[in-house]
Design a protein around this motif. Structure first.
Motif, PDB file in Angstrom:
ATOM      1  N   ALA A   1       0.831  -1.212   0.000  1.00  0.00           N
ATOM      2  CA  ALA A   1       0.000   0.000   0.000  1.00  0.00           C
ATOM      3  C   ALA A   1       0.863   1.258   0.000  1.00  0.00           C
ATOM      4  CB  ALA A   1      -0.923  -0.012   1.216  1.00  0.00           C
ATOM      5  N   ALA A   2       2.069   1.155   0.587  1.00  0.00           N
ATOM      6  CA  ALA A   2       2.973   2.305   0.614  1.00  0.00           C
ATOM      7  C   ALA A   2       3.795   2.379  -0.676  1.00  0.00           C
ATOM      8  CB  ALA A   2       3.896   2.213   1.831  1.00  0.00           C
ATOM      9  N   GLY A   3       3.590   1.409  -1.569  1.00  0.00           N
ATOM     10  CA  GLY A   3       4.266   1.461  -2.861  1.00  0.00           C
ATOM     11  C   GLY A   3       5.466   0.540  -3.003  1.00  0.00           C
ATOM     12  N   TYR A   4       5.626  -0.397  -2.056  1.00  0.00           N
ATOM     13  CA  TYR A   4       6.810  -1.268  -2.095  1.00  0.00           C
ATOM     14  C   TYR A   4       6.452  -2.741  -2.194  1.00  0.00           C
ATOM     15  CZ  TYR A   4       8.736   3.067  -0.252  1.00  0.00           C
ATOM     16  OH  TYR A   4       9.066   4.374  -0.075  1.00  0.00           O
ATOM     17  N   GLN A   5       6.978  -3.395  -3.218  1.00  0.00           N
ATOM     18  CA  GLN A   5       6.869  -4.849  -3.314  1.00  0.00           C
ATOM     19  C   GLN A   5       7.918  -5.467  -2.406  1.00  0.00           C
ATOM     20  OE1 GLN A   5       4.528  -6.572  -4.954  1.00  0.00           O
ATOM     21  NE2 GLN A   5       3.610  -4.614  -5.532  1.00  0.00           N
ATOM     22  N   THR A   6       7.579  -6.601  -1.823  1.00  0.00           N
ATOM     23  CA  THR A   6       8.538  -7.244  -0.920  1.00  0.00           C
ATOM     24  C   THR A   6       8.789  -8.689  -1.329  1.00  0.00           C
ATOM     25  OG1 THR A   6       6.709  -7.828   0.550  1.00  0.00           O
ATOM     26  CG2 THR A   6       7.967  -5.853   1.101  1.00  0.00           C
TER      27      THR A   6
ATOM     28  N   ASP B   1      13.179 -13.359   7.083  1.00  0.00           N
ATOM     29  CA  ASP B   1      14.080 -12.502   6.320  1.00  0.00           C
ATOM     30  C   ASP B   1      13.225 -11.900   5.222  1.00  0.00           C
ATOM     31  OD1 ASP B   1      16.206 -13.297   7.879  1.00  0.00           O
ATOM     32  OD2 ASP B   1      16.850 -14.872   6.492  1.00  0.00           O
ATOM     33  N   MET B   2      13.086 -10.585   5.243  1.00  0.00           N
ATOM     34  CA  MET B   2      12.226  -9.934   4.262  1.00  0.00           C
ATOM     35  C   MET B   2      12.902  -8.682   3.722  1.00  0.00           C
ATOM     36  SD  MET B   2       8.175  -9.378   4.351  1.00  0.00           S
ATOM     37  CE  MET B   2       7.849  -7.886   5.236  1.00  0.00           C
ATOM     38  N   ALA B   3      12.724  -8.461   2.419  1.00  0.00           N
ATOM     39  CA  ALA B   3      13.375  -7.311   1.792  1.00  0.00           C
ATOM     40  C   ALA B   3      12.473  -6.683   0.752  1.00  0.00           C
ATOM     41  CB  ALA B   3      14.680  -7.749   1.134  1.00  0.00           C
ATOM     42  N   GLY B   4      12.671  -5.413   0.529  1.00  0.00           N
ATOM     43  CA  GLY B   4      12.040  -4.757  -0.600  1.00  0.00           C
ATOM     44  C   GLY B   4      12.551  -5.452  -1.854  1.00  0.00           C
ATOM     45  N   SER B   5      11.667  -5.660  -2.822  1.00  0.00           N
ATOM     46  CA  SER B   5      12.083  -6.430  -4.004  1.00  0.00           C
ATOM     47  C   SER B   5      13.259  -5.785  -4.727  1.00  0.00           C
ATOM     48  CB  SER B   5      10.902  -6.589  -4.959  1.00  0.00           C
ATOM     49  OG  SER B   5       9.862  -7.284  -4.311  1.00  0.00           O
ATOM     50  N   ASP B   6      13.289  -4.447  -4.782  1.00  0.00           N
ATOM     51  CA  ASP B   6      14.415  -3.780  -5.456  1.00  0.00           C
ATOM     52  C   ASP B   6      15.722  -3.971  -4.673  1.00  0.00           C
ATOM     53  OD1 ASP B   6      13.410  -2.234  -3.385  1.00  0.00           O
ATOM     54  OD2 ASP B   6      13.332  -0.354  -4.517  1.00  0.00           O
ATOM     55  N   ALA B   7      15.623  -3.936  -3.349  1.00  0.00           N
ATOM     56  CA  ALA B   7      16.819  -4.137  -2.512  1.00  0.00           C
ATOM     57  C   ALA B   7      17.337  -5.564  -2.666  1.00  0.00           C
ATOM     58  CB  ALA B   7      16.503  -3.846  -1.049  1.00  0.00           C
ATOM     59  N   PHE B   8      16.386  -6.506  -2.744  1.00  0.00           N
ATOM     60  CA  PHE B   8      16.760  -7.919  -2.867  1.00  0.00           C
ATOM     61  C   PHE B   8      17.384  -8.210  -4.234  1.00  0.00           C
ATOM     62  CE2 PHE B   8      15.381 -12.482  -3.487  1.00  0.00           C
ATOM     63  CZ  PHE B   8      16.349 -13.006  -2.643  1.00  0.00           C
ATOM     64  N   GLU B   9      16.859  -7.521  -5.247  1.00  0.00           N
ATOM     65  CA  GLU B   9      17.397  -7.706  -6.590  1.00  0.00           C
ATOM     66  C   GLU B   9      18.858  -7.247  -6.643  1.00  0.00           C
ATOM     67  OE1 GLU B   9      16.312  -6.225 -11.053  1.00  0.00           O
ATOM     68  OE2 GLU B   9      14.653  -6.352  -9.613  1.00  0.00           O
ATOM     69  N   ARG B  10      19.124  -6.156  -5.938  1.00  0.00           N
ATOM     70  CA  ARG B  10      20.492  -5.623  -5.917  1.00  0.00           C
ATOM     71  C   ARG B  10      21.413  -6.468  -5.038  1.00  0.00           C
ATOM     72  NH1 ARG B  10      23.598  -0.738  -5.397  1.00  0.00           N
ATOM     73  NH2 ARG B  10      25.682  -1.646  -5.525  1.00  0.00           N
ATOM     74  N   TYR B  11      20.892  -6.956  -3.913  1.00  0.00           N
ATOM     75  CA  TYR B  11      21.699  -7.742  -2.971  1.00  0.00           C
ATOM     76  C   TYR B  11      21.062  -9.100  -2.696  1.00  0.00           C
ATOM     77  CZ  TYR B  11      23.929  -3.251  -1.954  1.00  0.00           C
ATOM     78  OH  TYR B  11      24.590  -2.058  -2.041  1.00  0.00           O
TER      79      TYR B  11
ATOM     80  N   SER C   1      12.461   1.089   0.176  1.00  0.00           N
ATOM     81  CA  SER C   1      11.586  -0.040   0.524  1.00  0.00           C
ATOM     82  C   SER C   1      12.035  -0.675   1.842  1.00  0.00           C
ATOM     83  CB  SER C   1      11.634  -1.086  -0.592  1.00  0.00           C
ATOM     84  OG  SER C   1      12.971  -1.518  -0.814  1.00  0.00           O
ATOM     85  N   GLN C   2      13.352  -0.874   1.992  1.00  0.00           N
ATOM     86  CA  GLN C   2      13.869  -1.509   3.204  1.00  0.00           C
ATOM     87  C   GLN C   2      13.723  -0.568   4.396  1.00  0.00           C
ATOM     88  OE1 GLN C   2      14.597  -4.543   2.463  1.00  0.00           O
ATOM     89  NE2 GLN C   2      14.933  -5.208   4.560  1.00  0.00           N
TER      90      GLN C   2
ATOM     91  N   ASP D   1      26.028  -9.492  13.934  1.00  0.00           N
ATOM     92  CA  ASP D   1      26.205  -8.221  13.228  1.00  0.00           C
ATOM     93  C   ASP D   1      24.870  -7.705  12.686  1.00  0.00           C
ATOM     94  OD1 ASP D   1      28.861  -8.315  13.757  1.00  0.00           O
ATOM     95  OD2 ASP D   1      29.479  -8.910  11.736  1.00  0.00           O
ATOM     96  N   TYR D   2      24.873  -6.429  12.360  1.00  0.00           N
ATOM     97  CA  TYR D   2      23.678  -5.775  11.826  1.00  0.00           C
ATOM     98  C   TYR D   2      23.090  -6.537  10.628  1.00  0.00           C
ATOM     99  CZ  TYR D   2      21.026  -2.072   9.429  1.00  0.00           C
ATOM    100  OH  TYR D   2      20.058  -1.340   8.801  1.00  0.00           O
ATOM    101  N   GLU D   3      21.791  -6.801  10.696  1.00  0.00           N
ATOM    102  CA  GLU D   3      21.075  -7.415   9.566  1.00  0.00           C
ATOM    103  C   GLU D   3      19.851  -6.563   9.276  1.00  0.00           C
ATOM    104  OE1 GLU D   3      20.172 -11.563  10.076  1.00  0.00           O
ATOM    105  OE2 GLU D   3      22.279 -12.145  10.185  1.00  0.00           O
ATOM    106  N   SER D   4      19.869  -5.905   8.136  1.00  0.00           N
ATOM    107  CA  SER D   4      18.780  -4.965   7.829  1.00  0.00           C
ATOM    108  C   SER D   4      17.535  -5.672   7.288  1.00  0.00           C
ATOM    109  CB  SER D   4      19.274  -3.918   6.820  1.00  0.00           C
ATOM    110  OG  SER D   4      19.744  -4.559   5.651  1.00  0.00           O
ATOM    111  N   TRP D   5      17.580  -7.011   7.215  1.00  0.00           N
ATOM    112  CA  TRP D   5      16.486  -7.784   6.603  1.00  0.00           C
ATOM    113  C   TRP D   5      15.817  -8.783   7.542  1.00  0.00           C
ATOM    114  CZ3 TRP D   5      21.722  -8.335   5.940  1.00  0.00           C
ATOM    115  CH2 TRP D   5      22.259  -9.509   6.422  1.00  0.00           C
TER     116      TRP D   5
END
Ligand SMILES: [Zn+2]
Length: 256
Positions: free
Chosen positions: A107-112, A168-178, A190-191, A220-224
């Motif tokens: 709804a906020a515009g981000y695929q996950t 473990d969940m990520a914005g689709s664009d973030a996941f595509e990159r990483y 998105s993240q 360590d830090y995990e942003s996902w």
């Protein structure tokens, strides 16, 4: 020298010695006192917090506050009803929360992308063994291979994924990159959205990036990696910037 004079000198020497040793004692006493207060300061920053205005009815033993880390291992499989969301297995009790979290993002515009949920201890053993085998094949000796593996894979028994409450969940664009999941994913809007709004759906970012908090989680830090703890707990933890370790400890100290 008269006997009287001799006694007088002897007496003043004794007094002088007493004064000097008392001074030395006072100095040593003082320095251990300083060390002690420094010690208690550092253990205070450890993770001891006095929590006030805790959410009503919450206890450290609640199912959604189960703590699994390298100091609190679970060596046998945890039993709970399982459900599938977007092809990933989770504890049935959090299925709706995961769906709501994803549709909130949409709804906020981000695929996950939901990348991972429940993992059994058995599966974790296989992952660990597989990575270690690769390290050995690269010519490391056993100890080095074990160490290199433990740096990137949780030891079986100490992964939070075996609770079914971690995703473990990520914005689709973030996941595509990483695709192999990296902390930098948080540079994507998105993240950022997921991290900022997780608490509204009962999740917390489980492994934050502050040094002190990394000491508490041992990871360590995990942003996902998000962990379900329920909305009231998540909002409280977010407002007070608490790791699950610090929150559970605080609840216990409050007699909960
Ligand atoms: Zn994870």
């Amino acid at each position: 020298m008269s006997k009287k004079k001799f006694l007088a000198i002897l007496l003043s020497l004794v007094v002088l010695a007493a004064v000097v040793s008392a001074g030395v004692y006072w100095q040593t006493g003082r320095s251990t006192e300083q060390e002690r207060s420094q010690k208690s300061d550092s253990s205070k920053s450890d993770q001891s917090v006095r929590l006030t205005n805790l959410p009503k009815g919450v206890k450290s033993t609640d199912w959604d506050l189960i703590l699994v880390n390298k100091w609190h291992k679970k060596d046998s499989e945890i039993n709970f009803d399982k459900a599938t969301v977007s092809g990933v297995t989770v504890d049935q009790r959090i299925k709706q929360a995961v769906l709501d979290f994803q549709s909130g993002a949409r709804a906020a515009g981000y695929q996950t992308n939901l990348i991972s949920g429940y993992r059994s201890i058995q599966y974790q053993k296989e992952v660990f063994a597989g990575v270690k085998k690769n390290n050995l094949a690269e010519g490391m000796n056993d100890a080095a291979a074990e160490k290199a593996t433990a740096a990137v894979v949780q030891y079986p028994g100490s992964s939070e994924h075996q609770t079914g409450l971690a995703i473990d969940m990520a914005g689709s664009d973030a996941f595509e990159r990483y695709p192999s999941l990296e902390a930098n994913m948080d540079q994507f809007d998105s993240q950022k959205w997921l991290i900022d709004h997780a608490a509204d759906y009962g999740f917390v970012l489980r492994y934050p990036k502050e040094k002190e908090q990394m000491k508490q989680t041992g990871i360590d830090y995990e942003s996902w990696h998000f962990r379900y703890v329920g909305v009231a707990n998540a909002k409280y933890m977010k407002a007070h910037n608490l790791t699950l370790e610090a929150y559970v400890k605080g609840l216990q100290e409050a007699g909960r």
